[in-house]
Design a protein around this motif. Sequence first.
Motif, PDB file in Angstrom:
ATOM      1  N   ALA A  98     -52.777-123.634   2.066  1.00  0.00           N
ATOM      2  CA  ALA A  98     -52.577-123.484   3.220  1.00  0.00           C
ATOM      3  C   ALA A  98     -51.405-122.889   3.787  1.00  0.00           C
ATOM      4  N   LEU A  99     -50.160-123.288   3.134  1.00  0.00           N
ATOM      5  CA  LEU A  99     -48.691-122.890   3.548  1.00  0.00           C
ATOM      6  C   LEU A  99     -48.790-121.201   3.159  1.00  0.00           C
ATOM      7  N   VAL A 100     -49.207-120.970   2.086  1.00  0.00           N
ATOM      8  CA  VAL A 100     -49.212-119.651   1.470  1.00  0.00           C
ATOM      9  C   VAL A 100     -49.965-118.797   2.428  1.00  0.00           C
ATOM     10  N   LEU A 101     -50.958-119.161   3.006  1.00  0.00           N
ATOM     11  CA  LEU A 101     -51.870-118.455   3.932  1.00  0.00           C
ATOM     12  C   LEU A 101     -51.639-118.517   5.106  1.00  0.00           C
ATOM     13  N   ALA A 102     -50.792-119.600   5.738  1.00  0.00           N
ATOM     14  CA  ALA A 102     -50.197-119.615   6.989  1.00  0.00           C
ATOM     15  C   ALA A 102     -49.192-118.483   7.004  1.00  0.00           C
ATOM     16  N   ALA A 103     -48.490-118.371   6.064  1.00  0.00           N
ATOM     17  CA  ALA A 103     -47.293-117.659   6.003  1.00  0.00           C
ATOM     18  C   ALA A 103     -47.730-115.844   6.075  1.00  0.00           C
ATOM     19  N   LEU A 104     -48.666-115.855   5.292  1.00  0.00           N
ATOM     20  CA  LEU A 104     -49.124-114.400   5.175  1.00  0.00           C
ATOM     21  C   LEU A 104     -49.959-114.210   6.707  1.00  0.00           C
ATOM     22  N   MET A 105     -50.719-115.006   7.186  1.00  0.00           N
ATOM     23  CA  MET A 105     -51.350-114.799   8.499  1.00  0.00           C
ATOM     24  C   MET A 105     -50.241-114.438   9.666  1.00  0.00           C
ATOM     25  N   ALA A 106     -49.309-115.312   9.543  1.00  0.00           N
ATOM     26  CA  ALA A 106     -48.293-115.341  10.704  1.00  0.00           C
ATOM     27  C   ALA A 106     -47.391-114.092  10.408  1.00  0.00           C
ATOM     28  N   GLU A 107     -47.258-113.315   9.066  1.00  0.00           N
ATOM     29  CA  GLU A 107     -46.578-112.343   8.988  1.00  0.00           C
ATOM     30  C   GLU A 107     -47.302-110.917   9.042  1.00  0.00           C
ATOM     31  N   PHE A 108     -48.552-111.073   8.628  1.00  0.00           N
ATOM     32  CA  PHE A 108     -49.321-109.942   8.761  1.00  0.00           C
ATOM     33  C   PHE A 108     -50.567-109.976   9.754  1.00  0.00           C
ATOM     34  N   ASN A 160     -50.929-125.756  11.820  1.00  0.00           N
ATOM     35  CA  ASN A 160     -49.634-126.105  11.943  1.00  0.00           C
ATOM     36  C   ASN A 160     -48.535-125.057  11.558  1.00  0.00           C
ATOM     37  N   GLY A 161     -49.007-124.668  10.131  1.00  0.00           N
ATOM     38  CA  GLY A 161     -48.191-123.682   9.643  1.00  0.00           C
ATOM     39  C   GLY A 161     -48.000-122.379  10.265  1.00  0.00           C
ATOM     40  N   THR A 184     -37.959-109.658   4.546  1.00  0.00           N
ATOM     41  CA  THR A 184     -37.892-111.206   3.677  1.00  0.00           C
ATOM     42  C   THR A 184     -36.700-111.903   4.026  1.00  0.00           C
ATOM     43  N   GLN A 185     -35.729-111.224   4.335  1.00  0.00           N
ATOM     44  CA  GLN A 185     -34.543-112.323   4.882  1.00  0.00           C
ATOM     45  C   GLN A 185     -35.007-113.068   6.122  1.00  0.00           C
ATOM     46  N   VAL A 186     -35.624-112.384   7.266  1.00  0.00           N
ATOM     47  CA  VAL A 186     -35.967-112.769   8.173  1.00  0.00           C
ATOM     48  C   VAL A 186     -36.775-114.050   8.068  1.00  0.00           C
ATOM     49  N   PHE A 187     -37.782-113.695   7.095  1.00  0.00           N
ATOM     50  CA  PHE A 187     -38.476-114.885   6.961  1.00  0.00           C
ATOM     51  C   PHE A 187     -37.923-116.114   6.392  1.00  0.00           C
ATOM     52  N   GLN A 188     -37.120-115.828   5.163  1.00  0.00           N
ATOM     53  CA  GLN A 188     -36.246-116.840   4.485  1.00  0.00           C
ATOM     54  C   GLN A 188     -35.324-117.702   5.385  1.00  0.00           C
ATOM     55  N   ARG A 189     -34.558-116.854   5.981  1.00  0.00           N
ATOM     56  CA  ARG A 189     -33.439-117.271   6.844  1.00  0.00           C
ATOM     57  C   ARG A 189     -33.908-118.138   8.113  1.00  0.00           C
ATOM     58  N   VAL A 190     -34.916-117.332   8.826  1.00  0.00           N
ATOM     59  CA  VAL A 190     -35.228-117.946  10.195  1.00  0.00           C
ATOM     60  C   VAL A 190     -36.672-118.654  10.335  1.00  0.00           C
ATOM     61  N   LYS A 191     -37.676-117.889   9.798  1.00  0.00           N
ATOM     62  CA  LYS A 191     -38.967-118.406  10.120  1.00  0.00           C
ATOM     63  C   LYS A 191     -39.279-119.496   9.277  1.00  0.00           C
ATOM     64  N   LEU A 192     -38.833-119.543   8.029  1.00  0.00           N
ATOM     65  CA  LEU A 192     -38.984-120.778   7.174  1.00  0.00           C
ATOM     66  C   LEU A 192     -38.470-121.844   7.501  1.00  0.00           C
ATOM     67  N   ILE A 199     -44.370-128.102   9.431  1.00  0.00           N
ATOM     68  CA  ILE A 199     -44.683-128.203   8.082  1.00  0.00           C
ATOM     69  C   ILE A 199     -44.957-129.796   7.614  1.00  0.00           C
ATOM     70  N   PHE A 200     -43.677-130.611   7.887  1.00  0.00           N
ATOM     71  CA  PHE A 200     -43.684-131.682   7.732  1.00  0.00           C
ATOM     72  C   PHE A 200     -44.575-132.640   8.305  1.00  0.00           C
ATOM     73  N   ALA A 201     -44.728-132.156   9.582  1.00  0.00           N
ATOM     74  CA  ALA A 201     -45.849-132.946  10.521  1.00  0.00           C
ATOM     75  C   ALA A 201     -47.078-132.883   9.793  1.00  0.00           C
ATOM     76  N   ALA A 202     -47.309-131.833   9.464  1.00  0.00           N
ATOM     77  CA  ALA A 202     -48.916-131.552   8.768  1.00  0.00           C
ATOM     78  C   ALA A 202     -48.696-132.271   7.360  1.00  0.00           C
ATOM     79  N   LEU A 203     -47.766-132.206   6.571  1.00  0.00           N
ATOM     80  CA  LEU A 203     -47.604-133.084   5.392  1.00  0.00           C
ATOM     81  C   LEU A 203     -47.696-134.511   5.530  1.00  0.00           C
ATOM     82  N   LYS A 204     -47.366-135.015   6.884  1.00  0.00           N
ATOM     83  CA  LYS A 204     -47.475-136.404   6.890  1.00  0.00           C
ATOM     84  C   LYS A 204     -49.044-136.729   7.325  1.00  0.00           C
ATOM     85  N   ILE A 205     -49.598-136.048   8.117  1.00  0.00           N
ATOM     86  CA  ILE A 205     -50.969-136.268   8.637  1.00  0.00           C
ATOM     87  C   ILE A 205     -51.613-136.201   7.242  1.00  0.00           C
TER      88      ILE A 205
END
Lengths: 274, 299
Positions: A98-108, A160-161, A184-192, A199-205
């Motif tokens: 889900a998280l990998v897909l969420a990142a891809l969907m948000a990015e592309f 959520n992701g 990549t830097q924008v993703f690593q340093r801002v978006k992530l 993400i943690f809200a989802a991980l708890k649920i």
Amino acid sequence: MHLAIRGRPKAQARNTDRSSRRVLSWFNQNLLIPLAIFVVVIALWEWAVVAFEIPQYTLPRPSAIWVSFSGESGDLMHHTWLTAKEALLGYLIGNGIALVLAALMAEFKIVEKSLYPYVLVLRSLPIVALAPLLIIWFGFTIWPIVAASALICFFPTLVNGVEGFKAADTTMLELMRSLNASRTQVFQRVKLPNAMPYIFAALKISVVSSMIGAIVGEWIAADAGLGFLTIQANNFVDTLLLFRAIIAMAVLALSWFLLVVIIEKRVLKWQTSS
Amino acid sequence: MVSPRGHYREESPQVANIELIRQSRDRSVPETGQGLQKGAIHTDSVSKSYGGGSGRIDAVGNISIDVAPGDFVSIVGPSGCGKTTFLKLLGDILEPSTGHVEIDGRPARAMRKGRRVGFVFQNAVLFPWLTVRENVTLPFQIARSGGRFRRVPNEFLERVDRALTTVGLEDFGHRLPRELSGGMQSRVALARALVPEPAVLLMDEPFAALDELTRTEMALHLLSVWERVRTTVVFVTHHIQEAVLLSNRVVVMSRRPGIIRRDITIDLPRPRSLESRRHPLFGEIVEDLTLDFHLSGRD
Ligand SMILES: Nc1ncnc2c1ncn2[C@@H]1O[C@H](COP(=O)(O)OP(=O)(O)OP(=O)(O)O)[C@@H](O)[C@H]1O
Ligand SMILES: [Mg+2]
């Protein structure tokens, strides 16, 4: 609360006395009343069962449940461990994808546009209804159960992701652009980092979701595990066993949830603590 | 997102390194920057419209302006007249609809890619998950690592510490942004913008979120920093006294689509301080601009 001054791990040993006092005051503030309520409820329960002569197969006495643990705790551990394994595998697989897909969907945009209709359709399906199909695909192994567990975790985390990755502050993105940051830097340093609270809200649920997936999966296709135990207890009207299984589930879910909360506290140290 | 496709294209690490080495050499030049072309801005009838069709908004009309290297120019104008948009055009955060922007004879794009243009926004926009020092190191980290984390060399870390000292925050490097006051946060943002030693510093109402006292303090602080580093500053503000106190030149924009309505030189002597507000010229200019400001909001 305590100020998080980073990079000063020393002086900790000296403070054990102070920190143990802090744990005590934390206990007094947060656990004293719930614990008191627990004790009162158990006592009332014990008293009511005796006073109203409620039969054991309807509602056993708390003391009887407690005593029954001693006989076959090894067996219970075995079933608990199996359910934990299934739920944890489902949790990791479901949330991971889900998280990998969420990142891809948000990015592309293309990924989002092409996948979103399917996500909507799949999301509106009751996952439990897929269980027989999963059994046909995976056979009578732990894998249909893991898959059910993963599927239930999957969608809330995906949604959520995507939201989290997209929630990055526009000005922060403009700042990154002014610094000529790569994508990549924008993703690593801002978006992530920005998506971490989401993400943690989802991980708890999904701690509970993955347990539900595993237990329902066991109802349908298993000869072991806590879900299987509840069915068996039902068949033999073994209410004590039912309670033992439920308590094991609660302990498992709770300790797992606490673990996620502890990790969250570490990762999200920067967030304002209330 | 503001950026069309391809804006995040990466330069090869070598190019970035050469740029940094070049910048660090700039350090050895006297700080007044004599003989070194520093931040001459030239815009040639730039305009910017948002959207298209019936929903089109013409934000910036048609602006041609030249700013001398090392100058301090303030832009004032009514709300929504396109000041922020114009600043983003200067920094190549947005592309102009017509015309073009040059800095030191190079296109704004090249200057941004060489990290020669610094930006300070209305809110400090610090990364809450990084310490103060890590926030100020960010420009170097981005310049060094091609998307990967790598250690920033010591000479750059020294520059970070120098920048923190410049803004008086040398003792707060290990704090998280939320542990700082609003004024301190804007000083961190200033340090972060200054640390790559940009030719041009673009500031968009940087002190708007602060209370009046802190605001004046920050203006004086900026004044002292600028008098040392002498990079070109374009400073957007609503606060006319602030503009007059700081600037060599104040540009008044008209209502949307924003064009230059007035462009006046502030001949107050330098170095300036709070005392400059007592100068007879100060009150005169402020009075004059205030009138003009209100007129530009009306017609
Ligand atoms: N991303 C955008 N999309 C569409 N319209 C926009 C966008 N950004 C700004 N505008 C519009 O362009 C005009 C100019 O906006 P801009 O933010 O440049 O004004 P400003 O002078 O900075 O205003 P303020 O003093 O309130 O900050 C406004 O009418 C605004 O609504
Ligand atoms: Mg603005």
